[in-house]
Structure formats: C-alpha cells, structure tokens
Enzyme design. Sequence first.
Site, PDB file in Angstrom:
ATOM      1  N   ARG A  20       0.842  -1.188   0.000  1.00  0.00           N
ATOM      2  CA  ARG A  20       0.000   0.000   0.000  1.00  0.00           C
ATOM      3  C   ARG A  20       0.883   1.247   0.000  1.00  0.00           C
ATOM      4  O   ARG A  20       2.090   1.164   0.265  1.00  0.00           O
ATOM      5  CB  ARG A  20      -0.909  -0.006   1.226  1.00  0.00           C
ATOM      6  N   SER A  22       0.570   4.004   1.991  1.00  0.00           N
ATOM      7  CA  SER A  22       0.664   4.768   3.231  1.00  0.00           C
ATOM      8  C   SER A  22       2.089   4.744   3.787  1.00  0.00           C
ATOM      9  O   SER A  22       2.886   3.851   3.475  1.00  0.00           O
ATOM     10  CB  SER A  22      -0.298   4.206   4.279  1.00  0.00           C
ATOM     11  N   LYS A  92      -2.611  -8.286  10.507  1.00  0.00           N
ATOM     12  CA  LYS A  92      -3.962  -8.159  11.045  1.00  0.00           C
ATOM     13  C   LYS A  92      -4.971  -7.759   9.966  1.00  0.00           C
ATOM     14  O   LYS A  92      -6.177  -7.963  10.135  1.00  0.00           O
ATOM     15  CB  LYS A  92      -3.998  -7.157  12.199  1.00  0.00           C
ATOM     16  N   ASP A  93      -4.488  -7.180   8.849  1.00  0.00           N
ATOM     17  CA  ASP A  93      -5.376  -6.787   7.753  1.00  0.00           C
ATOM     18  C   ASP A  93      -5.634  -7.921   6.768  1.00  0.00           C
ATOM     19  O   ASP A  93      -6.517  -7.802   5.913  1.00  0.00           O
ATOM     20  CB  ASP A  93      -4.777  -5.607   6.975  1.00  0.00           C
ATOM     21  N   THR A 139     -11.367   5.946  17.535  1.00  0.00           N
ATOM     22  CA  THR A 139     -10.857   4.650  17.074  1.00  0.00           C
ATOM     23  C   THR A 139     -11.774   4.130  15.983  1.00  0.00           C
ATOM     24  O   THR A 139     -12.988   4.348  16.022  1.00  0.00           O
ATOM     25  CB  THR A 139     -10.756   3.614  18.205  1.00  0.00           C
ATOM     26  N   SER A 141     -11.864   0.891  15.345  1.00  0.00           N
ATOM     27  CA  SER A 141     -11.924  -0.543  15.641  1.00  0.00           C
ATOM     28  C   SER A 141     -13.106  -0.879  16.551  1.00  0.00           C
ATOM     29  O   SER A 141     -13.191  -0.393  17.680  1.00  0.00           O
ATOM     30  CB  SER A 141     -10.622  -0.983  16.311  1.00  0.00           C
ATOM     31  N   LEU A 142     -14.009  -1.725  16.060  1.00  0.00           N
ATOM     32  CA  LEU A 142     -15.126  -2.193  16.880  1.00  0.00           C
ATOM     33  C   LEU A 142     -14.620  -2.990  18.074  1.00  0.00           C
ATOM     34  O   LEU A 142     -15.220  -2.962  19.152  1.00  0.00           O
ATOM     35  CB  LEU A 142     -16.069  -3.064  16.050  1.00  0.00           C
ATOM     36  N   ARG A 143     -13.525  -3.698  17.882  1.00  0.00           N
ATOM     37  CA  ARG A 143     -12.938  -4.495  18.973  1.00  0.00           C
ATOM     38  C   ARG A 143     -12.548  -3.590  20.139  1.00  0.00           C
ATOM     39  O   ARG A 143     -12.857  -3.887  21.300  1.00  0.00           O
ATOM     40  CB  ARG A 143     -11.702  -5.245  18.447  1.00  0.00           C
ATOM     41  N   ARG A 144     -11.875  -2.499  19.826  1.00  0.00           N
ATOM     42  CA  ARG A 144     -11.458  -1.579  20.878  1.00  0.00           C
ATOM     43  C   ARG A 144     -12.659  -0.923  21.548  1.00  0.00           C
ATOM     44  O   ARG A 144     -12.727  -0.819  22.777  1.00  0.00           O
ATOM     45  CB  ARG A 144     -10.534  -0.508  20.290  1.00  0.00           C
ATOM     46  N   ARG A 161     -10.783   7.866  10.882  1.00  0.00           N
ATOM     47  CA  ARG A 161     -10.162   7.138   9.780  1.00  0.00           C
ATOM     48  C   ARG A 161      -8.966   7.914   9.254  1.00  0.00           C
ATOM     49  O   ARG A 161      -8.731   9.057   9.597  1.00  0.00           O
ATOM     50  CB  ARG A 161     -11.178   6.946   8.644  1.00  0.00           C
ATOM     51  N   GLY A 162      -8.215   7.269   8.356  1.00  0.00           N
ATOM     52  CA  GLY A 162      -7.033   7.884   7.760  1.00  0.00           C
ATOM     53  C   GLY A 162      -5.773   7.184   8.212  1.00  0.00           C
ATOM     54  O   GLY A 162      -5.796   6.318   9.092  1.00  0.00           O
ATOM     55  N   THR A 166      -2.538  11.210   9.684  1.00  0.00           N
ATOM     56  CA  THR A 166      -3.824  11.893   9.547  1.00  0.00           C
ATOM     57  C   THR A 166      -4.606  11.833  10.843  1.00  0.00           C
ATOM     58  O   THR A 166      -5.186  12.834  11.301  1.00  0.00           O
ATOM     59  CB  THR A 166      -4.650  11.263   8.403  1.00  0.00           C
ATOM     60  N   ARG A 167      -4.613  10.662  11.462  1.00  0.00           N
ATOM     61  CA  ARG A 167      -5.348  10.513  12.720  1.00  0.00           C
ATOM     62  C   ARG A 167      -4.694  11.318  13.845  1.00  0.00           C
ATOM     63  O   ARG A 167      -5.385  11.912  14.674  1.00  0.00           O
ATOM     64  CB  ARG A 167      -5.446   9.028  13.085  1.00  0.00           C
ATOM     65  N   CYS A 256     -13.166  -7.390  10.463  1.00  0.00           N
ATOM     66  CA  CYS A 256     -13.204  -6.079  11.112  1.00  0.00           C
ATOM     67  C   CYS A 256     -14.601  -5.725  11.612  1.00  0.00           C
ATOM     68  O   CYS A 256     -14.777  -4.766  12.359  1.00  0.00           O
ATOM     69  CB  CYS A 256     -12.700  -5.010  10.152  1.00  0.00           C
TER      70      CYS A 256
END
Length: 370
Positions: A20, A22, A92-93, A139, A141-144, A161-162, A166-167, A256
């Site tokens: 990617r 980034s 993790k992705d 965040t 992340s639903l997990r967090r 996001r970002g 960016t975040r 996710c």
Amino acid sequence: MVTSLQNTTSHKTTFTIGTRKSQLALVQTYIVRDKLQAIYPHYEFNIETMSTTGDKILNQALSKIGEKALFTKELEIALENGTVDFVVHSLKDLPTVLPPGMVLGAITERENPNDALVLNKKCEGLTLATLPEGSVIGTSSLRRVAQLKRRYPHLSFKDVRGNLNTRLAKLDDENGPYSGIILAVAGLVRIGQENRISHILTSSDSLHAVSQGALGIECRENDPQVKELLEALNHNDTRLCCLCERSLMRTLEGGCTVPIGVNTKLDQEKNTLWLHGLVASLDGKTVIEYQDQVSLTPAEEEEEAEQAPASATDATTGAVAAENTTHDTNLSIRRLRDRREKIAEQLGRHVANTLIQNGADKILEELAHH
C-alpha cells in the site's frame, strides 16, 4: 538453504514487492526489503505501491464498507497476475482465508501487539479512567470500542479514519472533538512516533487484534523460488502465535466487523502455548471469554520417533555427505515447525469453538444482522 538459492543461476534475480502507499505500509515494506537485500546482495528488490479499497473510502467506518479484504484485494490481484512477486501486509489486515493459489510465505518477528492511548495535549497526565465524563476517544476498531465501553462507560467513542499521521493530526486539532485516540503500539513505533504514546493498554483493558504487530508476506503457491527466498524472514515463535490466533478468527468467521480480541503467550521453558480469546457485543455489555493452553512437546516427540539413527556403514563422505546432512536437517526443522503449527491451530479452533458453545454464536448472529 540460503546458499543453494544464491547459487541457482537459472532463476530470476529481480523481484517486485507489492505494498500500500501509506507511510506505515512503506516503512514496513522497507524493513522487509532491507532484510532480504542483506541476505541476498546479488538480487534486486523493487517496490510497487498501490491504493486499496480501504485507502480510498475514508468517509465510512471500516465495519460499514462490507468488504473483508479492505486493504488486500488490489494487492492480491497484482500478485495473481504477476505484476508483483510478493506482498507485504500488516498481518492483522490479511483475511484468514487466502485466495486460491496464495500462501503466507513468511511472518516476521512481532512488534509489541498491544494498543496504545495517545492523548491530546490538553489531557496530558490523564488516563482512560481519569478523563472527564463524556470525553471523546477516537478509534475505527469495533474491537477496541466494545472492550473499552465495558471498562470505561463514562467515555464516548467516535470513529476516526485515515493513515496514522492523519489521525494524529485530527487528535491535535484544537477545534477537534478528540481527547485521545487508540492506535496500535507497533504502528507508532515503526513510523518513529512512539513518543506520542501516553499509555500502553494492558490485556485487562483491551485484548489486541488477531496478528497485530506482525507482518505477513503473501506469495504465489506455485512460485518455489520466492517461497524459498521468504523462508529467511520467518520468525517461528511469532508465526506459531499468529497462526493460532488466525485459526481462532477463521473458526469464528470474524473480520473487522466482529469485536474479537486475543492474547497469546509462548512459554519456552514449559514448551506450552496459551491463548485467551474474546468476543464482545458492539455495546460491550455482553462479553464471552475463554482461555486455554496446549503442550507443544508431542510435536518434538513425534519428530524424534521418526528419526532413525544413521548407520556408520551407510554414511557417505565429503561434500555429498555434508549436503545430504544439511538437506535432512532443513527438512527436519520444517517438519517440526509444521507439526508445532498444527498444534497451535488446533488450540485456536478449540478456543473458538468453546467461545461459540459459551454464547459467542448469539453475538455473531446478532452482528451479522446488524
């Protein structure tokens, strides 16, 4: 193993790595490229960057996009059509079920897998527990969110996001809503922003994501030269833990959109692998947890039983004998690793199935409808 590959003249010597665009993805790819370049100085490693679906859609929460391979699909298409020879992912992705013809060629040594709290300057010195009522934590992340809502119900959570920079910029915005954001320790360390970490969250706060902190390198199954080349990057202990965690997620059919947390420990002294798994409802009110461990000793015992001592009269001499010994040793090492990995994956399935039996199936069904 490395020597035989370097001495092969009929194979290619230039390889293209997919990644990617980034900053974090590039840093991680440079880590992999530099390690390979040091091992294979006569080879050339080029980098091909591209944007994925997850990079392009920034105005929606990850869980609402409705695509499992958010950060991998375009890279895997390039791998399939031969544009690139292998791809570097944040493991993790990477979905736990790879496309046909693709394999996980290597898993690198894991960085700290935990989550980190990064606070806005106006909140310096505070913690999740001491932040004022209604403080907004960012965040994606639903997990967090699910785990932290349970522990810190006085906080409010908002999607952010970002890429990492960016975040962080959104956090630092004086007019922004965020008192803090939650990010992976590993990402901050790799881009040189570990100084921004206010607190590293413990497992009692938030179990980390499956394979968080590790890099996964995906390649074509029918490319033996690349598979052999990537072997040098495998970190066996990390691979064992991550395959265990991925087996749990695969069994739960999560991604996710499902708040799944894990914590894995490998005890070298006792030769045991321990896994703690968690599935939570989106509001954090219902949490199913289970932990168990398994001995890795049976893998060693099985390998020893298969190895018959070589007779002195059968032994050859000179270079041929040395080459045969090296080949046999490499085979034995890989066979033992495969057996240990099967035990690890069995533990992942066992913990996942126990979670399901204890009620995680109801949470998963509800999330599917949601």
